[in-house]
Design an enzyme around this catalytic site. Sequence first.
Site, short mmCIF file in Angstrom:
data_model
loop_
_atom_site.label_atom_id
_atom_site.label_comp_id
_atom_site.label_asym_id
_atom_site.label_seq_id
_atom_site.Cartn_x
_atom_site.Cartn_y
_atom_site.Cartn_z
N ASP A 1 0.83 -1.20 0.00
CA ASP A 1 0.00 0.00 0.00
C ASP A 1 0.86 1.25 0.00
O ASP A 1 1.05 1.88 1.04
CB ASP A 1 -0.92 -0.03 1.22
CG ASP A 1 -2.00 1.04 1.21
OD1 ASP A 1 -2.27 1.59 0.13
OD2 ASP A 1 -2.56 1.33 2.28
N GLU B 1 -2.94 10.44 -0.46
CA GLU B 1 -4.12 9.57 -0.47
C GLU B 1 -4.51 9.12 0.92
O GLU B 1 -5.70 8.97 1.24
CB GLU B 1 -3.86 8.35 -1.37
CG GLU B 1 -5.09 7.47 -1.62
CD GLU B 1 -5.32 6.40 -0.57
OE1 GLU B 1 -6.42 5.82 -0.53
OE2 GLU B 1 -4.38 6.12 0.23
N GLU B 2 -3.52 8.90 1.78
CA GLU B 2 -3.82 8.35 3.10
C GLU B 2 -4.49 9.35 4.04
O GLU B 2 -4.96 8.95 5.11
CB GLU B 2 -2.52 7.82 3.74
CG GLU B 2 -1.85 6.67 3.00
CD GLU B 2 -2.63 5.38 3.06
OE1 GLU B 2 -3.73 5.36 3.65
OE2 GLU B 2 -2.15 4.38 2.52
#
Length: 345
Positions: free
Chosen positions: A104, A134-135
């Site tokens: 990830d 994104e996180e």
Amino acid sequence: MPINPIELTRKLVDIESTTYHEGLAGAFLHEFLTGQKYAVERMAVAQPELALTPGGGTGERFNVYAALPGVTPDVVLSTHMDTVPPYFGSREDDEFLYGRGTCDAKGIIAAQIAAADRLRDGGVKVGLLFVVGEERDSAGAKVANLSPKVSKFLINGEPTDNRLALASKGALRVELRAKGKMAHSAYPELGESAIDKLLDALHDVQALPLPVEPEIGPSTLNIGLIEGGRAPNVIADKAEAHLLIRLVSPAEETKQAIIKTVGNRADVSFSLELPFVRMRKVGNLPTMVAKFTTDIPSLTAWGEPFLLGPGSIHVAHTPDEKISKKELLEAVDLYVRLAEDLARS
């Protein structure tokens, strides 16, 4: 020489790039893809205000976009460079690669680059888009969506065990802030506990019947953070809680239900809203439903979305993050197969 996705994954994992600190990973990808004869573009992404963002960075951060010179891609392969903390470097054994970002999503970056190498050799007009943030808030994807490349299809990469997602849940971040009045805890009647009001409100919010979508599953709610008060012998004058709801329907119904349920016990705000997404099946690829959220809702201008990637979401964000070498190599073939099918459609 063909790109080795296992070696490339290790190189990427060994560059720390937790959210807001992606600059070194972006610089590595810029140099690597330039060496592969791509025309490479940096898309600057602003840092958030440090005072409001624990763990925020001060260095340069940017998305990386690559395509052959003069080519407008039909298919763009995309994922994210940032990882969750804490950072730890790579190692491997005969079967697995280990380290922060292996599944990830740095292994996915490597698989997509290797797939793009094969696709361009096969005449497919392909691009690569690697984003930051994104996180946390999809900041990089939102910036990229302002400068789309007129692609027809976007293949986003997240850990789906090499299965094509037919849907992904959305996300609604909810913040409750209660106010009270301080007093000596021996005389609670002289104060007003913000913690009591917050706990009562949370109890009622947890009891709300949230929407269910038969083909996707139920909405789910997690109380991820609670804080407040001054000391055990002081009636609390403030308290707050942060919740995350995984959406399977439009958010407005859930938002209104929460506001009505909380009433005047706390102030309600919504700091993030990403819709759930449906996607279509292609060929005979195995399928799944992603219970997590991706950058896809923030990349709407990049073409029809698909979601596919190696690795298990169950080890992402954990100290045991890893990816199977076999699955990583299989992902390269799957990305090529999917992109070729889409380019022919």
